[in-house]
Design an enzyme around this catalytic site. Structure first.
Site, PDB file in Angstrom:
ATOM      1  N   LEU A 107      30.254  -1.426  -3.759  1.00  0.00           N
ATOM      2  CA  LEU A 107      31.294  -1.236  -2.748  1.00  0.00           C
ATOM      3  C   LEU A 107      31.359   0.270  -2.503  1.00  0.00           C
ATOM      4  CD1 LEU A 107      34.301  -3.571  -3.679  1.00  0.00           C
ATOM      5  CD2 LEU A 107      32.672  -3.816  -1.810  1.00  0.00           C
ATOM      6  N   GLY A 136      29.859   4.813   3.008  1.00  0.00           N
ATOM      7  CA  GLY A 136      29.032   6.003   3.210  1.00  0.00           C
ATOM      8  C   GLY A 136      28.392   6.010   4.586  1.00  0.00           C
ATOM      9  N   CYS A 178      13.459  -0.748   1.267  1.00  0.00           N
ATOM     10  CA  CYS A 178      13.675  -2.184   1.007  1.00  0.00           C
ATOM     11  C   CYS A 178      14.684  -2.843   1.935  1.00  0.00           C
ATOM     12  CB  CYS A 178      14.090  -2.383  -0.439  1.00  0.00           C
ATOM     13  SG  CYS A 178      12.758  -2.025  -1.583  1.00  0.00           S
ATOM     14  N   LYS A 234      13.905  -3.313   5.830  1.00  0.00           N
ATOM     15  CA  LYS A 234      12.785  -4.221   6.141  1.00  0.00           C
ATOM     16  C   LYS A 234      13.031  -5.625   5.590  1.00  0.00           C
ATOM     17  CE  LYS A 234       9.533  -3.618   2.303  1.00  0.00           C
ATOM     18  NZ  LYS A 234       9.843  -4.855   1.623  1.00  0.00           N
TER      19      LYS A 234
HETATM   20  P1  NAD Z   1       4.691   1.897  -2.156  1.00  0.00           P
HETATM   21  O1  NAD Z   1       4.305   2.101  -0.739  1.00  0.00           O
HETATM   22  O2  NAD Z   1       5.351   3.015  -2.888  1.00  0.00           O
HETATM   23  O3  NAD Z   1       3.404   1.484  -3.003  1.00  0.00           O
HETATM   24  C1  NAD Z   1       2.463   0.553  -2.579  1.00  0.00           C
HETATM   25  C2  NAD Z   1       1.119   0.975  -3.171  1.00  0.00           C
HETATM   26  O4  NAD Z   1       0.154  -0.045  -2.910  1.00  0.00           O
HETATM   27  C3  NAD Z   1       0.571   2.255  -2.554  1.00  0.00           C
HETATM   28  O5  NAD Z   1       0.280   3.183  -3.572  1.00  0.00           O
HETATM   29  C4  NAD Z   1      -0.692   1.805  -1.817  1.00  0.00           C
HETATM   30  O6  NAD Z   1      -1.707   2.792  -1.818  1.00  0.00           O
HETATM   31  C5  NAD Z   1      -1.094   0.580  -2.637  1.00  0.00           C
HETATM   32  N1  NAD Z   1      -1.962  -0.356  -1.918  1.00  0.00           N
HETATM   33  C6  NAD Z   1      -1.835  -0.842  -0.653  1.00  0.00           C
HETATM   34  N2  NAD Z   1      -2.848  -1.681  -0.378  1.00  0.00           N
HETATM   35  C7  NAD Z   1      -3.624  -1.745  -1.483  1.00  0.00           C
HETATM   36  C8  NAD Z   1      -4.805  -2.440  -1.812  1.00  0.00           C
HETATM   37  N3  NAD Z   1      -5.414  -3.245  -0.925  1.00  0.00           N
HETATM   38  N4  NAD Z   1      -5.342  -2.264  -3.036  1.00  0.00           N
HETATM   39  C9  NAD Z   1      -4.743  -1.456  -3.932  1.00  0.00           C
HETATM   40  N5  NAD Z   1      -3.612  -0.769  -3.682  1.00  0.00           N
HETATM   41  C10 NAD Z   1      -3.056  -0.917  -2.468  1.00  0.00           C
HETATM   42  O7  NAD Z   1       5.599   0.609  -2.177  1.00  0.00           O
HETATM   43  P2  NAD Z   1       6.749   0.232  -3.231  1.00  0.00           P
HETATM   44  O8  NAD Z   1       8.001   0.921  -2.876  1.00  0.00           O
HETATM   45  O9  NAD Z   1       6.196   0.363  -4.604  1.00  0.00           O
HETATM   46  O10 NAD Z   1       6.959  -1.310  -2.877  1.00  0.00           O
HETATM   47  C11 NAD Z   1       5.971  -2.277  -3.190  1.00  0.00           C
HETATM   48  C12 NAD Z   1       6.575  -3.647  -2.986  1.00  0.00           C
HETATM   49  O11 NAD Z   1       7.674  -3.837  -3.882  1.00  0.00           O
HETATM   50  C13 NAD Z   1       7.139  -3.893  -1.596  1.00  0.00           C
HETATM   51  O12 NAD Z   1       6.962  -5.226  -1.259  1.00  0.00           O
HETATM   52  C14 NAD Z   1       8.628  -3.604  -1.775  1.00  0.00           C
HETATM   53  O13 NAD Z   1       9.416  -4.289  -0.838  1.00  0.00           O
HETATM   54  C15 NAD Z   1       8.871  -4.143  -3.152  1.00  0.00           C
HETATM   55  N6  NAD Z   1       9.996  -3.537  -3.851  1.00  0.00           N
HETATM   56  C16 NAD Z   1      10.230  -2.207  -3.740  1.00  0.00           C
HETATM   57  C17 NAD Z   1      11.299  -1.647  -4.429  1.00  0.00           C
HETATM   58  C18 NAD Z   1      11.594  -0.177  -4.315  1.00  0.00           C
HETATM   59  O14 NAD Z   1      12.688   0.240  -4.702  1.00  0.00           O
HETATM   60  N7  NAD Z   1      10.668   0.634  -3.800  1.00  0.00           N
HETATM   61  C19 NAD Z   1      12.118  -2.438  -5.241  1.00  0.00           C
HETATM   62  C20 NAD Z   1      11.825  -3.787  -5.354  1.00  0.00           C
HETATM   63  C21 NAD Z   1      10.762  -4.333  -4.655  1.00  0.00           C
END
Ligand code: NAD
Length: 469
Positions: free
Chosen positions: A270, A273, A280, A283
Protein backbone atom coordinates in the site's frame (compact mmCIF):
# COMPACT_ATOMS: atom_id res chain seq x y z
CA UNK A 1 22.04 -31.96 -8.18
CA UNK A 2 23.42 -30.77 -11.50
CA UNK A 3 21.25 -28.13 -13.15
CA UNK A 4 21.29 -25.52 -15.86
CA UNK A 5 19.74 -22.07 -16.02
CA UNK A 6 19.28 -20.38 -19.39
CA UNK A 7 19.34 -16.58 -19.17
CA UNK A 8 21.70 -14.68 -16.88
CA UNK A 9 19.54 -11.63 -16.26
CA UNK A 10 17.94 -10.44 -13.04
CA UNK A 11 16.14 -13.77 -12.58
CA UNK A 12 18.48 -16.31 -14.19
CA UNK A 13 21.65 -15.08 -12.52
CA UNK A 14 20.05 -14.77 -9.09
CA UNK A 15 18.36 -18.18 -9.40
CA UNK A 16 21.54 -19.84 -10.70
CA UNK A 17 23.78 -18.46 -7.96
CA UNK A 18 21.19 -19.20 -5.26
CA UNK A 19 20.83 -22.80 -6.48
CA UNK A 20 24.62 -23.05 -6.13
CA UNK A 21 24.30 -21.55 -2.63
CA UNK A 22 21.84 -24.35 -1.81
CA UNK A 23 24.51 -26.86 -2.82
CA UNK A 24 23.76 -27.67 -6.47
CA UNK A 25 26.22 -27.62 -9.37
CA UNK A 26 24.93 -25.03 -11.79
CA UNK A 27 25.68 -24.12 -15.39
CA UNK A 28 24.39 -20.70 -16.37
CA UNK A 29 23.85 -20.11 -20.08
CA UNK A 30 23.37 -16.85 -21.96
CA UNK A 31 23.55 -16.04 -25.65
CA UNK A 32 25.05 -12.63 -24.87
CA UNK A 33 28.80 -13.28 -25.13
CA UNK A 34 29.63 -10.06 -23.29
CA UNK A 35 27.63 -11.13 -20.21
CA UNK A 36 29.19 -14.60 -20.24
CA UNK A 37 32.68 -13.21 -20.54
CA UNK A 38 32.07 -10.75 -17.66
CA UNK A 39 30.69 -13.52 -15.45
CA UNK A 40 33.55 -15.87 -16.30
CA UNK A 41 35.90 -13.13 -15.09
CA UNK A 42 33.92 -12.83 -11.86
CA UNK A 43 32.23 -9.54 -12.75
CA UNK A 44 28.53 -8.79 -12.52
CA UNK A 45 26.44 -7.34 -15.35
CA UNK A 46 23.72 -6.20 -12.88
CA UNK A 47 23.45 -4.60 -9.45
CA UNK A 48 21.83 -6.69 -6.70
CA UNK A 49 22.68 -6.94 -3.01
CA UNK A 50 24.67 -10.12 -2.06
CA UNK A 51 25.15 -11.13 -5.70
CA UNK A 52 28.83 -10.16 -5.87
CA UNK A 53 29.62 -12.19 -2.75
CA UNK A 54 27.69 -15.20 -4.08
CA UNK A 55 29.41 -15.01 -7.46
CA UNK A 56 32.90 -14.91 -5.95
CA UNK A 57 32.21 -17.66 -3.46
CA UNK A 58 30.44 -20.07 -5.86
CA UNK A 59 32.95 -19.50 -8.68
CA UNK A 60 35.89 -20.13 -6.38
CA UNK A 61 34.23 -23.30 -5.08
CA UNK A 62 33.60 -24.53 -8.64
CA UNK A 63 29.82 -24.70 -7.98
CA UNK A 64 28.91 -22.52 -10.94
CA UNK A 65 30.13 -22.17 -14.52
CA UNK A 66 29.09 -19.95 -17.40
CA UNK A 67 28.71 -20.79 -21.07
CA UNK A 68 26.98 -19.61 -24.22
CA UNK A 69 26.11 -23.17 -25.20
CA UNK A 70 22.89 -24.90 -24.18
CA UNK A 71 24.30 -28.13 -25.66
CA UNK A 72 27.26 -27.94 -23.27
CA UNK A 73 24.94 -27.31 -20.31
CA UNK A 74 22.86 -30.35 -21.23
CA UNK A 75 25.89 -32.66 -21.22
CA UNK A 76 25.61 -33.42 -17.53
CA UNK A 77 22.24 -32.23 -16.26
CA UNK A 78 18.62 -33.23 -16.63
CA UNK A 79 16.86 -30.16 -15.23
CA UNK A 80 17.06 -26.94 -17.18
CA UNK A 81 15.46 -23.71 -16.00
CA UNK A 82 14.47 -21.24 -18.71
CA UNK A 83 14.77 -17.64 -17.45
CA UNK A 84 15.00 -15.66 -20.68
CA UNK A 85 13.07 -12.46 -21.32
CA UNK A 86 9.38 -12.42 -22.27
CA UNK A 87 9.05 -8.76 -23.36
CA UNK A 88 5.78 -7.22 -24.53
CA UNK A 89 4.83 -7.16 -28.21
CA UNK A 90 3.18 -4.03 -29.60
CA UNK A 91 -0.27 -5.52 -29.02
CA UNK A 92 0.51 -6.18 -25.35
CA UNK A 93 0.92 -9.95 -25.66
CA UNK A 94 4.09 -11.56 -24.31
CA UNK A 95 6.77 -12.20 -26.94
CA UNK A 96 7.61 -15.86 -26.40
CA UNK A 97 10.06 -16.20 -29.27
CA UNK A 98 13.11 -16.36 -26.93
CA UNK A 99 11.48 -19.24 -25.06
CA UNK A 100 10.74 -21.06 -28.31
CA UNK A 101 14.33 -20.63 -29.50
CA UNK A 102 15.69 -22.09 -26.26
CA UNK A 103 13.24 -25.01 -26.30
CA UNK A 104 14.14 -25.85 -29.91
CA UNK A 105 17.82 -25.98 -28.96
CA UNK A 106 17.04 -28.17 -25.95
CA UNK A 107 15.11 -30.60 -28.17
CA UNK A 108 18.10 -30.83 -30.53
CA UNK A 109 20.72 -31.41 -27.82
CA UNK A 110 19.06 -33.26 -24.93
CA UNK A 111 20.93 -36.52 -24.33
CA UNK A 112 18.29 -38.24 -22.20
CA UNK A 113 15.27 -37.44 -20.04
CA UNK A 114 15.10 -33.72 -19.36
CA UNK A 115 12.81 -31.47 -17.32
CA UNK A 116 12.28 -28.04 -18.84
CA UNK A 117 11.33 -25.58 -16.10
CA UNK A 118 9.59 -22.33 -17.00
CA UNK A 119 11.17 -19.71 -14.73
CA UNK A 120 10.28 -16.82 -17.03
CA UNK A 121 6.84 -15.28 -16.58
CA UNK A 122 4.67 -16.76 -19.32
CA UNK A 123 0.98 -16.83 -20.24
CA UNK A 124 -1.12 -19.80 -19.20
CA UNK A 125 -0.76 -22.80 -21.53
CA UNK A 126 2.79 -21.91 -22.54
CA UNK A 127 3.82 -25.31 -21.15
CA UNK A 128 1.59 -26.95 -23.78
CA UNK A 129 3.35 -24.98 -26.53
CA UNK A 130 6.72 -26.07 -25.15
CA UNK A 131 5.56 -29.69 -25.38
CA UNK A 132 4.52 -29.14 -29.01
CA UNK A 133 7.84 -27.51 -29.94
CA UNK A 134 9.77 -30.36 -28.31
CA UNK A 135 7.71 -32.91 -30.25
CA UNK A 136 8.06 -31.00 -33.54
CA UNK A 137 11.82 -31.07 -33.06
CA UNK A 138 11.97 -34.80 -32.60
CA UNK A 139 11.79 -35.27 -28.82
CA UNK A 140 9.97 -38.45 -27.82
CA UNK A 141 6.82 -37.98 -25.73
CA UNK A 142 8.31 -39.58 -22.60
CA UNK A 143 11.81 -38.09 -22.94
CA UNK A 144 10.92 -34.81 -21.26
CA UNK A 145 8.54 -33.02 -18.90
CA UNK A 146 7.62 -29.35 -18.65
CA UNK A 147 7.25 -27.73 -15.23
CA UNK A 148 6.13 -24.22 -14.36
CA UNK A 149 8.10 -22.74 -11.45
CA UNK A 150 7.32 -19.01 -11.52
CA UNK A 151 9.69 -16.61 -9.84
CA UNK A 152 8.43 -14.03 -7.33
CA UNK A 153 11.69 -12.28 -6.43
CA UNK A 154 11.77 -8.49 -6.34
CA UNK A 155 14.69 -6.59 -7.77
CA UNK A 156 16.58 -4.82 -4.99
CA UNK A 157 16.04 -7.71 -2.57
CA UNK A 158 16.27 -10.52 -5.12
CA UNK A 159 18.78 -12.81 -3.41
CA UNK A 160 17.05 -12.82 -0.02
CA UNK A 161 13.65 -13.13 -1.72
CA UNK A 162 14.93 -16.23 -3.50
CA UNK A 163 16.39 -17.83 -0.38
CA UNK A 164 13.50 -16.81 1.91
CA UNK A 165 10.49 -16.95 -0.42
CA UNK A 166 6.88 -16.46 0.69
CA UNK A 167 6.15 -19.59 -1.31
CA UNK A 168 7.66 -21.86 -3.94
CA UNK A 169 5.17 -22.85 -6.63
CA UNK A 170 5.78 -25.97 -8.68
CA UNK A 171 3.29 -26.64 -11.44
CA UNK A 172 3.88 -30.11 -12.81
CA UNK A 173 1.76 -32.60 -14.68
CA UNK A 174 3.82 -35.70 -13.78
CA UNK A 175 4.92 -36.97 -10.39
CA UNK A 176 8.44 -37.62 -11.63
CA UNK A 177 9.06 -34.01 -12.66
CA UNK A 178 7.28 -32.58 -9.58
CA UNK A 179 9.57 -34.66 -7.36
CA UNK A 180 12.73 -33.70 -9.23
CA UNK A 181 12.05 -29.96 -9.04
CA UNK A 182 10.84 -30.22 -5.41
CA UNK A 183 14.13 -31.91 -4.53
CA UNK A 184 16.06 -28.91 -5.85
CA UNK A 185 14.29 -26.70 -3.32
CA UNK A 186 14.56 -29.20 -0.45
CA UNK A 187 17.18 -27.17 1.48
CA UNK A 188 14.58 -24.36 1.64
CA UNK A 189 11.42 -26.39 2.19
CA UNK A 190 13.06 -28.50 4.93
CA UNK A 191 14.63 -25.44 6.57
CA UNK A 192 18.08 -27.08 6.29
CA UNK A 193 19.55 -24.07 4.47
CA UNK A 194 18.13 -21.61 6.98
CA UNK A 195 19.73 -23.47 9.89
CA UNK A 196 23.21 -23.30 8.35
CA UNK A 197 25.65 -20.98 10.11
CA UNK A 198 26.69 -19.65 6.71
CA UNK A 199 23.11 -18.89 5.54
CA UNK A 200 22.53 -15.34 4.35
CA UNK A 201 20.63 -13.33 6.98
CA UNK A 202 16.86 -13.80 7.11
CA UNK A 203 14.76 -10.72 6.35
CA UNK A 204 12.27 -9.64 9.05
CA UNK A 205 9.17 -11.27 7.62
CA UNK A 206 10.89 -14.49 6.47
CA UNK A 207 8.79 -17.66 6.40
CA UNK A 208 10.99 -20.57 7.48
CA UNK A 209 10.89 -23.29 6.28
CA UNK A 210 9.61 -22.16 2.89
CA UNK A 211 6.09 -23.08 1.79
CA UNK A 212 5.87 -25.45 -1.13
CA UNK A 213 2.76 -25.34 -3.31
CA UNK A 214 2.44 -28.06 -5.93
CA UNK A 215 -0.16 -27.47 -8.64
CA UNK A 216 -0.87 -28.29 -12.25
CA UNK A 217 1.32 -26.47 -14.79
CA UNK A 218 -1.55 -24.26 -15.96
CA UNK A 219 -2.47 -23.21 -12.41
CA UNK A 220 1.15 -22.30 -11.69
CA UNK A 221 1.33 -20.17 -14.84
CA UNK A 222 -1.85 -18.39 -13.77
CA UNK A 223 -0.63 -17.89 -10.18
CA UNK A 224 2.23 -15.73 -11.46
CA UNK A 225 0.17 -13.53 -13.79
CA UNK A 226 -2.69 -13.20 -11.31
CA UNK A 227 -0.28 -12.32 -8.47
CA UNK A 228 1.40 -9.55 -10.42
CA UNK A 229 -1.95 -8.20 -11.64
CA UNK A 230 -3.23 -8.17 -8.06
CA UNK A 231 -0.14 -6.37 -6.72
CA UNK A 232 -0.35 -3.74 -9.46
CA UNK A 233 -4.04 -3.34 -8.61
CA UNK A 234 -3.09 -2.70 -4.99
CA UNK A 235 -0.70 0.06 -6.07
CA UNK A 236 -3.18 1.71 -8.43
CA UNK A 237 -5.92 1.42 -5.82
CA UNK A 238 -3.94 3.28 -3.19
CA UNK A 239 -2.82 5.85 -5.75
CA UNK A 240 -6.47 6.51 -6.58
CA UNK A 241 -7.19 6.87 -2.85
CA UNK A 242 -4.20 9.25 -2.61
CA UNK A 243 -5.79 11.48 -5.25
CA UNK A 244 -8.98 11.70 -3.17
CA UNK A 245 -6.87 12.47 -0.09
CA UNK A 246 -5.25 15.36 -1.96
CA UNK A 247 -8.65 16.78 -2.91
CA UNK A 248 -10.08 16.66 0.62
CA UNK A 249 -6.89 17.38 2.57
CA UNK A 250 -6.60 13.93 4.18
CA UNK A 251 -3.34 12.05 4.72
CA UNK A 252 -2.99 8.88 2.65
CA UNK A 253 -0.32 7.47 4.99
CA UNK A 254 -2.86 7.57 7.81
CA UNK A 255 -5.40 5.91 5.53
CA UNK A 256 -2.83 3.20 4.64
CA UNK A 257 -2.12 2.59 8.32
CA UNK A 258 -5.81 2.16 9.06
CA UNK A 259 -6.45 -0.04 6.02
CA UNK A 260 -3.27 -2.10 6.42
CA UNK A 261 -4.15 -3.00 10.01
CA UNK A 262 -6.91 -5.17 8.58
CA UNK A 263 -5.21 -8.56 8.21
CA UNK A 264 -7.30 -9.24 5.10
CA UNK A 265 -5.75 -6.21 3.41
CA UNK A 266 -2.25 -5.98 4.93
CA UNK A 267 0.03 -2.98 4.77
CA UNK A 268 2.59 -4.32 2.29
CA UNK A 269 2.33 -2.75 -1.15
CA UNK A 270 0.00 0.00 0.00
CA UNK A 271 2.63 2.46 -1.17
CA UNK A 272 1.32 5.62 -2.79
CA UNK A 273 3.76 7.19 -5.22
CA UNK A 274 4.40 7.87 -8.88
CA UNK A 275 3.07 4.50 -9.98
CA UNK A 276 4.51 1.09 -10.67
CA UNK A 277 7.09 0.37 -13.37
CA UNK A 278 9.91 -2.04 -14.03
CA UNK A 279 10.27 -4.93 -16.39
CA UNK A 280 7.42 -6.99 -14.89
CA UNK A 281 4.19 -5.26 -13.84
CA UNK A 282 3.58 -3.19 -17.01
CA UNK A 283 4.22 -6.09 -19.38
CA UNK A 284 2.61 -8.76 -17.20
CA UNK A 285 -0.58 -6.74 -16.92
CA UNK A 286 -0.97 -6.28 -20.65
CA UNK A 287 -0.06 -9.93 -21.22
CA UNK A 288 -2.60 -11.11 -18.65
CA UNK A 289 -5.25 -8.87 -20.20
CA UNK A 290 -4.50 -10.48 -23.59
CA UNK A 291 -4.66 -13.97 -22.08
CA UNK A 292 -8.04 -13.12 -20.54
CA UNK A 293 -9.29 -11.74 -23.87
CA UNK A 294 -8.10 -14.86 -25.73
CA UNK A 295 -9.94 -17.03 -23.23
CA UNK A 296 -13.16 -15.06 -23.73
CA UNK A 297 -13.05 -12.79 -20.67
CA UNK A 298 -12.67 -8.99 -20.91
CA UNK A 299 -10.66 -8.08 -17.81
CA UNK A 300 -11.76 -4.42 -17.71
CA UNK A 301 -10.44 -3.99 -14.17
CA UNK A 302 -6.91 -4.26 -15.58
CA UNK A 303 -7.62 -1.42 -18.05
CA UNK A 304 -8.37 0.79 -15.07
CA UNK A 305 -5.28 -0.32 -13.17
CA UNK A 306 -3.11 0.58 -16.17
CA UNK A 307 -4.92 3.88 -16.74
CA UNK A 308 -4.62 4.98 -13.07
CA UNK A 309 -0.91 4.17 -13.25
CA UNK A 310 -0.44 6.39 -16.30
CA UNK A 311 -2.49 9.20 -14.72
CA UNK A 312 -0.30 9.03 -11.62
CA UNK A 313 2.77 10.17 -13.57
CA UNK A 314 0.79 13.00 -15.18
CA UNK A 315 -0.52 14.05 -11.75
CA UNK A 316 3.02 14.15 -10.39
CA UNK A 317 4.18 16.35 -13.27
CA UNK A 318 1.26 18.70 -12.52
CA UNK A 319 2.38 18.77 -8.89
CA UNK A 320 5.87 19.87 -9.97
CA UNK A 321 4.35 22.63 -12.11
CA UNK A 322 2.13 23.70 -9.20
CA UNK A 323 5.24 24.02 -7.04
CA UNK A 324 7.37 25.81 -9.63
CA UNK A 325 4.99 27.27 -12.27
CA UNK A 326 6.97 27.21 -15.55
CA UNK A 327 9.48 24.44 -15.98
CA UNK A 328 11.35 25.91 -18.95
CA UNK A 329 14.97 26.63 -17.91
CA UNK A 330 14.26 25.61 -14.32
CA UNK A 331 17.18 23.73 -12.76
CA UNK A 332 15.85 20.56 -11.20
CA UNK A 333 17.72 18.13 -8.98
CA UNK A 334 16.47 14.57 -9.48
CA UNK A 335 17.15 11.80 -7.00
CA UNK A 336 16.50 8.37 -8.45
CA UNK A 337 16.39 6.97 -11.98
CA UNK A 338 15.90 3.24 -11.35
CA UNK A 339 12.33 1.96 -11.28
CA UNK A 340 12.77 1.20 -7.58
CA UNK A 341 15.46 1.40 -4.91
CA UNK A 342 18.17 -1.26 -4.71
CA UNK A 343 18.47 -1.94 -8.42
CA UNK A 344 20.13 -0.50 -11.52
CA UNK A 345 17.15 -1.54 -13.65
CA UNK A 346 15.57 1.36 -15.56
CA UNK A 347 13.18 -0.67 -17.72
CA UNK A 348 9.79 1.10 -17.68
CA UNK A 349 11.04 3.28 -14.84
CA UNK A 350 8.43 5.90 -13.89
CA UNK A 351 11.35 8.08 -12.72
CA UNK A 352 12.87 8.02 -16.18
CA UNK A 353 9.54 8.78 -17.86
CA UNK A 354 9.12 11.82 -15.61
CA UNK A 355 12.68 12.98 -16.34
CA UNK A 356 12.01 12.69 -20.09
CA UNK A 357 8.86 14.82 -19.75
CA UNK A 358 10.75 17.45 -17.73
CA UNK A 359 13.47 17.65 -20.39
CA UNK A 360 10.80 17.98 -23.10
CA UNK A 361 9.36 20.93 -21.20
CA UNK A 362 12.77 22.62 -21.21
CA UNK A 363 13.87 21.94 -17.63
CA UNK A 364 17.58 21.46 -16.91
CA UNK A 365 17.85 18.19 -14.99
CA UNK A 366 20.77 17.15 -12.82
CA UNK A 367 20.36 13.60 -11.59
CA UNK A 368 21.86 11.15 -9.16
CA UNK A 369 21.12 7.46 -8.65
CA UNK A 370 23.33 5.12 -6.60
CA UNK A 371 23.25 2.34 -9.24
CA UNK A 372 21.36 3.31 -12.39
CA UNK A 373 23.51 6.13 -13.82
CA UNK A 374 25.37 4.08 -16.43
CA UNK A 375 22.20 2.55 -17.82
CA UNK A 376 20.51 5.96 -17.86
CA UNK A 377 23.47 7.53 -19.68
CA UNK A 378 23.12 4.85 -22.35
CA UNK A 379 19.45 5.77 -22.79
CA UNK A 380 19.27 9.54 -22.21
CA UNK A 381 22.83 10.51 -23.17
CA UNK A 382 23.73 14.11 -22.36
CA UNK A 383 20.14 15.38 -22.35
CA UNK A 384 20.55 15.56 -18.55
CA UNK A 385 23.51 16.16 -16.20
CA UNK A 386 24.85 13.42 -13.94
CA UNK A 387 26.52 13.95 -10.57
CA UNK A 388 27.91 11.57 -8.00
CA UNK A 389 25.91 12.43 -4.90
CA UNK A 390 22.49 13.59 -3.80
CA UNK A 391 23.93 16.84 -2.44
CA UNK A 392 25.82 17.60 -5.66
CA UNK A 393 22.53 17.33 -7.56
CA UNK A 394 20.95 19.94 -5.30
CA UNK A 395 23.62 22.60 -5.76
CA UNK A 396 21.90 25.74 -7.09
CA UNK A 397 18.80 23.74 -8.13
CA UNK A 398 15.42 25.48 -8.12
CA UNK A 399 13.87 22.40 -6.51
CA UNK A 400 14.59 18.82 -5.57
CA UNK A 401 12.51 15.93 -6.93
CA UNK A 402 12.64 12.49 -5.28
CA UNK A 403 11.66 9.82 -7.80
CA UNK A 404 13.04 6.49 -6.52
CA UNK A 405 12.73 4.96 -3.06
CA UNK A 406 16.40 4.31 -2.33
CA UNK A 407 16.86 3.99 1.45
CA UNK A 408 19.69 6.55 1.41
CA UNK A 409 17.35 9.20 -0.06
CA UNK A 410 15.23 8.98 3.10
CA UNK A 411 18.16 9.99 5.31
CA UNK A 412 19.37 13.24 3.81
CA UNK A 413 20.47 16.18 5.94
CA UNK A 414 17.56 18.59 5.42
CA UNK A 415 19.50 21.58 6.72
CA UNK A 416 22.25 20.96 4.21
CA UNK A 417 19.73 20.43 1.40
CA UNK A 418 18.05 23.71 2.21
CA UNK A 419 21.37 25.52 2.12
CA UNK A 420 22.25 24.07 -1.28
CA UNK A 421 18.93 24.61 -3.05
CA UNK A 422 18.12 27.99 -4.59
CA UNK A 423 14.55 27.65 -3.34
CA UNK A 424 13.61 25.40 -0.43
CA UNK A 425 11.28 23.20 -2.47
CA UNK A 426 11.13 19.39 -2.44
CA UNK A 427 8.62 17.38 -4.47
CA UNK A 428 8.69 13.83 -3.17
CA UNK A 429 7.15 11.16 -5.38
CA UNK A 430 7.83 8.39 -2.83
CA UNK A 431 6.66 9.92 0.46
CA UNK A 432 10.08 9.33 2.01
CA UNK A 433 9.82 12.16 4.53
CA UNK A 434 7.62 13.19 7.40
CA UNK A 435 5.93 16.48 6.44
CA UNK A 436 6.44 17.71 10.03
CA UNK A 437 10.22 17.37 9.65
CA UNK A 438 10.04 19.38 6.43
CA UNK A 439 8.01 22.07 8.14
CA UNK A 440 10.60 22.31 10.92
CA UNK A 441 13.39 22.48 8.35
CA UNK A 442 11.71 25.41 6.57
CA UNK A 443 11.18 23.47 3.34
CA UNK A 444 8.13 23.66 1.07
CA UNK A 445 7.23 20.02 0.71
CA UNK A 446 4.91 18.36 -1.79
CA UNK A 447 4.31 14.62 -1.57
CA UNK A 448 1.67 12.13 -2.72
CA UNK A 449 -1.74 12.04 -1.05
CA UNK A 450 -0.75 14.30 1.83
CA UNK A 451 -1.33 18.01 2.42
CA UNK A 452 1.51 20.15 1.07
CA UNK A 453 3.81 21.88 3.57
CA UNK A 454 3.74 25.54 2.64
CA UNK A 455 6.14 27.81 4.50
CA UNK A 456 5.28 31.24 5.78
CA UNK A 457 6.48 34.18 3.73
CA UNK A 458 8.81 35.06 6.63
CA UNK A 459 10.66 31.74 6.29
CA UNK A 460 10.82 32.09 2.51
CA UNK A 461 12.05 35.66 2.81
CA UNK A 462 14.91 34.51 5.02
CA UNK A 463 15.90 31.92 2.40
CA UNK A 464 15.62 34.47 -0.42
CA UNK A 465 17.88 36.87 1.47
CA UNK A 466 20.45 34.09 1.86
CA UNK A 467 20.20 33.26 -1.88
CA UNK A 468 20.84 36.83 -3.02
CA UNK A 469 23.76 37.48 -0.65
P1 NAD B 1 16.67 -10.06 -18.41
O1 NAD B 1 16.40 -9.34 -19.68
O2 NAD B 1 17.41 -9.36 -17.33
O3 NAD B 1 17.46 -11.41 -18.72
C1 NAD B 1 17.13 -12.28 -19.75
C2 NAD B 1 18.43 -12.94 -20.21
O4 NAD B 1 18.13 -13.97 -21.15
C3 NAD B 1 19.37 -11.97 -20.92
O5 NAD B 1 20.64 -12.00 -20.30
C4 NAD B 1 19.43 -12.49 -22.36
O6 NAD B 1 20.69 -12.28 -22.96
C5 NAD B 1 19.14 -13.98 -22.15
N1 NAD B 1 18.64 -14.66 -23.34
C6 NAD B 1 17.67 -14.26 -24.21
N2 NAD B 1 17.52 -15.18 -25.18
C7 NAD B 1 18.39 -16.19 -24.92
C8 NAD B 1 18.69 -17.41 -25.56
N3 NAD B 1 18.07 -17.78 -26.68
N4 NAD B 1 19.65 -18.19 -25.02
C9 NAD B 1 20.29 -17.82 -23.90
N5 NAD B 1 20.04 -16.67 -23.24
C10 NAD B 1 19.09 -15.86 -23.75
O7 NAD B 1 15.26 -10.55 -17.88
P2 NAD B 1 14.82 -10.83 -16.37
O8 NAD B 1 14.46 -9.57 -15.70
O9 NAD B 1 15.82 -11.74 -15.74
O10 NAD B 1 13.46 -11.62 -16.61
C11 NAD B 1 13.46 -12.94 -17.15
C12 NAD B 1 12.06 -13.50 -17.00
O11 NAD B 1 11.72 -13.59 -15.62
C13 NAD B 1 10.97 -12.66 -17.64
O12 NAD B 1 9.97 -13.50 -18.12
C14 NAD B 1 10.43 -11.85 -16.47
O13 NAD B 1 9.10 -11.46 -16.66
C15 NAD B 1 10.52 -12.85 -15.35
N6 NAD B 1 10.63 -12.27 -14.02
C16 NAD B 1 11.39 -11.17 -13.82
C17 NAD B 1 11.50 -10.64 -12.54
C18 NAD B 1 12.33 -9.41 -12.29
O14 NAD B 1 12.19 -8.81 -11.23
N7 NAD B 1 13.19 -9.00 -13.23
C19 NAD B 1 10.85 -11.24 -11.46
C20 NAD B 1 10.10 -12.38 -11.70
C21 NAD B 1 10.00 -12.89 -12.99
Amino acid sequence: MKLAVVGSGYVGLVAGLCFAELGHDVTIVDNDPEKISLLQQGQLPIHEEFLAELLTCKRDAGKVKFTASIAEALEDCCVIFVAVGTPPKENGEADLSFIEEVVRTIAQHALGYVVIVEKSTVPVLTHAWIRKIMALNGAAHDSFDVVSNPEFLREGTAVLDFLYPDRIVIGADTERSANLVSEIYLPLTSGEYHSRKTALPAPNSAIVPSNLIVTSAKSAELIKHASNAFLATKISFINAVASICESVGADVQEVCKGMGADARIGSRFLNPGIGYGGSCFPKDLTAFRSVAHESGYEFALLDQVISINEQQRARFLRKIRQALWNLKNKRLAVLGLAFKGGTDDIRESPALEIVKSLVEEGAVVTAFDPAAMERTKAELGDSINYVDSAYAACEEADALLILTDWAEFAQLDLKRLKEMLRYPIIVDGRNLYDPAAMKDAGIQYYSVGRPAVVQSSKTLKATAAKTTT
